[in-house]
Design a protein around this motif. Structure first.
Motif, short mmCIF file in Angstrom:
data_model
loop_
_atom_site.label_atom_id
_atom_site.label_comp_id
_atom_site.label_asym_id
_atom_site.label_seq_id
_atom_site.Cartn_x
_atom_site.Cartn_y
_atom_site.Cartn_z
N ARG A 125 -9.18 1.65 -45.92
CA ARG A 125 -8.37 3.34 -46.45
C ARG A 125 -7.37 3.01 -45.20
NH1 ARG A 125 -12.53 7.65 -45.09
NH2 ARG A 125 -10.32 9.16 -46.08
N ARG A 126 -6.59 3.20 -45.03
CA ARG A 126 -5.37 3.60 -43.74
C ARG A 126 -5.40 4.25 -42.25
NH1 ARG A 126 0.62 5.47 -44.81
NH2 ARG A 126 0.51 7.43 -43.99
N VAL A 127 -5.99 5.07 -42.81
CA VAL A 127 -6.33 5.80 -41.57
C VAL A 127 -7.64 4.57 -41.01
CG1 VAL A 127 -8.76 6.80 -42.33
CG2 VAL A 127 -7.35 7.97 -40.97
N TYR A 128 -8.05 3.52 -41.49
CA TYR A 128 -8.22 2.97 -40.38
C TYR A 128 -8.35 1.38 -41.01
CZ TYR A 128 -12.87 6.33 -41.19
OH TYR A 128 -13.64 7.19 -41.06
N GLU B 283 -14.03 -5.21 -36.50
CA GLU B 283 -14.71 -5.42 -36.28
C GLU B 283 -14.97 -6.61 -35.52
OE1 GLU B 283 -19.98 -6.46 -38.18
OE2 GLU B 283 -17.78 -5.39 -39.81
N VAL B 284 -16.49 -7.32 -35.06
CA VAL B 284 -16.01 -8.25 -34.15
C VAL B 284 -16.36 -9.65 -35.13
CG1 VAL B 284 -15.42 -9.40 -31.96
CG2 VAL B 284 -15.06 -7.31 -32.30
N SER B 285 -16.29 -10.95 -34.73
CA SER B 285 -17.14 -11.86 -34.90
C SER B 285 -17.06 -12.57 -33.95
CB SER B 285 -16.85 -12.13 -36.13
OG SER B 285 -17.14 -11.82 -37.14
N VAL B 286 -17.56 -13.41 -33.08
CA VAL B 286 -17.34 -14.44 -32.27
C VAL B 286 -18.84 -15.04 -32.22
CG1 VAL B 286 -17.99 -14.98 -30.17
CG2 VAL B 286 -16.62 -12.82 -30.37
N TYR B 287 -18.13 -16.92 -32.27
CA TYR B 287 -19.28 -17.00 -32.02
C TYR B 287 -18.78 -18.43 -31.12
CZ TYR B 287 -21.51 -21.41 -33.69
OH TYR B 287 -22.13 -23.15 -33.01
N VAL B 288 -19.94 -18.98 -30.46
CA VAL B 288 -20.24 -20.00 -29.48
C VAL B 288 -21.03 -21.45 -30.07
CG1 VAL B 288 -20.09 -21.07 -26.80
CG2 VAL B 288 -18.96 -19.11 -27.37
N ALA B 289 -20.58 -21.87 -30.06
CA ALA B 289 -21.35 -23.66 -30.45
C ALA B 289 -22.84 -23.36 -29.36
CB ALA B 289 -20.98 -25.04 -30.49
N ALA B 290 -24.22 -24.01 -29.68
CA ALA B 290 -25.27 -24.15 -28.99
C ALA B 290 -24.89 -25.11 -27.09
CB ALA B 290 -26.32 -24.37 -29.95
N ASP B 291 -23.80 -26.11 -27.91
CA ASP B 291 -23.67 -26.34 -26.75
C ASP B 291 -22.59 -26.08 -26.18
OD1 ASP B 291 -25.43 -28.38 -27.74
OD2 ASP B 291 -23.88 -29.84 -28.14
N SER B 292 -22.40 -25.31 -25.81
CA SER B 292 -20.92 -24.91 -24.68
C SER B 292 -21.16 -23.41 -25.00
CB SER B 292 -19.58 -24.23 -26.10
OG SER B 292 -19.29 -25.37 -26.43
N CYS C 87 -1.39 -6.51 -32.41
CA CYS C 87 -2.01 -6.57 -34.15
C CYS C 87 -1.60 -5.47 -34.08
CB CYS C 87 -2.53 -7.43 -34.52
SG CYS C 87 -1.92 -9.24 -34.45
N GLY C 88 -1.79 -3.94 -33.00
CA GLY C 88 -1.96 -3.13 -33.30
C GLY C 88 -3.16 -2.02 -34.13
N ILE C 89 -4.22 -3.07 -33.70
CA ILE C 89 -5.35 -3.10 -33.34
C ILE C 89 -5.90 -1.48 -32.38
CG2 ILE C 89 -7.83 -3.18 -33.85
CD1 ILE C 89 -6.09 -4.25 -35.93
N TRP C 90 -6.28 -0.53 -33.04
CA TRP C 90 -6.93 0.38 -31.35
C TRP C 90 -8.43 0.64 -31.01
CZ3 TRP C 90 -4.67 2.62 -35.40
CH2 TRP C 90 -4.57 3.26 -36.30
N THR C 91 -9.31 -0.09 -31.98
CA THR C 91 -10.51 -0.01 -31.62
C THR C 91 -11.20 -1.15 -32.12
OG1 THR C 91 -10.25 2.76 -31.66
CG2 THR C 91 -12.68 1.34 -32.21
N LEU C 92 -11.82 -1.73 -31.52
CA LEU C 92 -13.20 -2.92 -32.27
C LEU C 92 -14.20 -2.32 -31.63
CD1 LEU C 92 -11.12 -5.74 -29.61
CD2 LEU C 92 -11.18 -5.04 -32.06
#
Length: 152
Positions: A59-62, A67-76, A96-101
């Protein structure tokens, strides 16, 4: 950099990073994430981490909510890589115009909660028994970060 899906998604095995039980095919992952706001950290040998955004709705209103995805390798882990990736993702999202994460995090994943809070996210709720992983109902904390400049 050499990397396969199994390297990128080794966090699946912990059971505290996602409801997923296996890494998705690239095409499915690619389709589910915004083309902009994809970050990869690595060295000459391997990918050390990545961060990306998924739309929360068609929907355009959103259009400014992701939604955030973050991944860090185990060794790091434990070396600030997650903080660098998430801070960079926040900055890129605002360009990029994102107002809510928003982020959905298992309560047991204290490291991820701490990381998000250090980058300006706040807990806004708890979704009780929202889904199952390996037959066990899991709660998910909902965290969000509102841009102080975008969408005002």
């Amino acid at each position: 950099m050499a990397c396969g899906a199994e390297d990128l998604f080794e966090g699946i095995a912990t059971g505290d990073a996602t409801f997923e039980t296996e890494a998705p095919e690239w095409a499915k992952w690619d389709q589910g994430h915004l083309q902009e706001c994809r970050l990869v950290a690595g060295d000459d040998k391997q990918i050390l981490g990545w961060a990306a955004l998924s739309p929360v709705s068609n929907r355009r209103v959103y259009s400014g909510v992701a939604e955030v995805s973050v991944y860090v390798a185990a060794d790091s882990r434990g070396r600030g890589m997650g903080h660098i990736l998430l801070q960079s993702l926040v900055a890129e999202s605002e360009r990029c115009g994102i107002w809510t994460l928003q982020a959905g995090i298992f309560p047991e994943n204290v490291a991820s909660i701490t990381l998000h809070e250090s980058c300006g996210f706040r807990e806004v709720g708890r979704r009780q028994k929202i889904g199952q992983r390996n037959g066990i109902w899991r709660d998910v904390l909902l965290l969000e970060r509102r841009s102080p400049t975008v969408g005002l």
